[in-house]
Enzyme design. Structure first.
Site, short mmCIF file in Angstrom:
data_model
loop_
_atom_site.label_atom_id
_atom_site.label_comp_id
_atom_site.label_asym_id
_atom_site.label_seq_id
_atom_site.Cartn_x
_atom_site.Cartn_y
_atom_site.Cartn_z
N TYR A 182 -74.38 43.19 40.67
CA TYR A 182 -73.46 43.26 39.53
C TYR A 182 -72.14 42.57 39.87
O TYR A 182 -71.66 41.68 39.15
CB TYR A 182 -73.22 44.71 39.10
CG TYR A 182 -72.17 44.80 38.01
CD1 TYR A 182 -72.44 44.29 36.75
CD2 TYR A 182 -70.91 45.32 38.26
CE1 TYR A 182 -71.47 44.32 35.75
CE2 TYR A 182 -69.94 45.35 37.28
CZ TYR A 182 -70.22 44.85 36.02
OH TYR A 182 -69.26 44.86 35.03
N SER B 261 -65.07 41.26 35.55
CA SER B 261 -64.91 42.64 35.99
C SER B 261 -64.08 42.64 37.27
O SER B 261 -64.09 41.66 38.03
CB SER B 261 -66.28 43.26 36.29
OG SER B 261 -66.14 44.48 36.99
C1 8X3 Z 1 -66.80 47.54 35.27
C2 8X3 Z 1 -65.92 48.01 36.37
O1 8X3 Z 1 -65.76 49.38 38.49
O2 8X3 Z 1 -67.66 49.83 37.07
O3 8X3 Z 1 -67.17 46.22 35.45
O4 8X3 Z 1 -67.57 47.83 38.36
S1 8X3 Z 1 -66.80 48.78 37.60
#
Ligand code: 8X3
Length: 251
Positions: free
Chosen positions: A150, A137
């Site tokens: 995350y 990501s």
């Molecule tokens: C997805 C992109 O910007 O929502 O991994 O983290 S974000």
């Protein structure tokens, strides 16, 4: 002989689009996910010659062992691994975030990904053939408020991908990390916002975000590079998304 890919998180979103595109390219696919009924429905559409539904919760290493052990012999020769399964839970600041959510993200995005990779890698090394594509990501590189764990899991995935390249030096096994920014058409934000669809709608309003098909195109493009080419990383954003300045808090 058609190559065999294993795609995690195959029941929806990126995973489903990747499965469909790989099969359209003549690759046989094991689609792994928790929701077996969705995989069975995919099998009906895609045909059991090219698609094998595999119930597997990647956050559970024992479930990975059981699922791999139960693969029929004709589906065991996996040379493409797409580690797509992953999730974000919440956007709370670190001092307010739910620790259980943190552990769920770590167990899925990190532990599940490394365990499955570790299980499949020895055969790839033995055969000196294979490609591992990890779904990272932009959050693995670009910090933002609430991304805490995350983003950290995706930073791990990025560095693990690059370190795999270092370990696999001299082999013909390829490793890539695909790092999407804002994407819609998946359950990602609905899961992150715990089903708050108004919040999801507001996020994508007018944003022309990346679609699952864009990620499937990227995955197949990476796979179809000539064997001497390794795409280390791809950062992919919608045109509407960009970089921001660093905020400064003042007294
Ligand atoms: C997805 C992109 O910007 O929502 O991994 O983290 S974000």
């Amino acid at each position: 002989m058609a190559k065999i890919a294993l795609v995690t998180g195959a029941s929806a979103g990126f995973g489903k689009a990747i499965v469909e595109q790989l099969i359209a390219d003549g690759i046989k696919v094991i689609g792994a996910a928790r929701r077996f009924e969705k995989l069975k429905a995919l099998e009906v559409t895609l045909g059991s010659e090219y698609f094998y539904p595999l119930q597997m919760d990647v956050s559970d290493t024992k479930a990975i062992d059981l699922a791999l052990a139960g693969l029929p012999s004709q589906w065991q020769d996996i040379s493409i691994l797409v580690n797509n399964a992953g999730l974000a839970l919440g956007l709370d600041k670190a001092h307010e975030a739910d620790f259980t959510n943190w552990m769920t993200m770590i167990n899925t995005n990190v532990v599940g990904l490394i365990y499955l990779t570790r299980q499949l890698l020895p055969t790839m090394v033995l055969k000196d053939e294979g490609i591992i594509i990890n779904l990272g990501s932009t959050a693995g590189t670009i910090p933002y408020p609430g991304a805490n764990i995350y983003g950290a899991t995706k930073a791990f995935v990025k560095q693990f991908s690059l370190n795999l390249r270092a370990d696999l030096a001299g082999s013909h096994i390829r490793v890539s990390n695909i790092e999407p920014g804002l994407c819609e058409g998946t359950e990602f934000s609905s899961v992150r916002f715990n089903g708050d669809e108004d919040r999801v709608k507001a996020l994508y309003q007018g944003a022309h975000a990346i679609q699952p098909k864009d990620i499937a195109n990227t995955v197949t493009w990476v796979i179809h590079q000539p064997p001497h080419v390794n795409i280390n990383r791809i950062e992919i954003m919608p045109v509407s998304q960009s970089y921001g300045s660093q905020p400064v808090s003042r007294d």
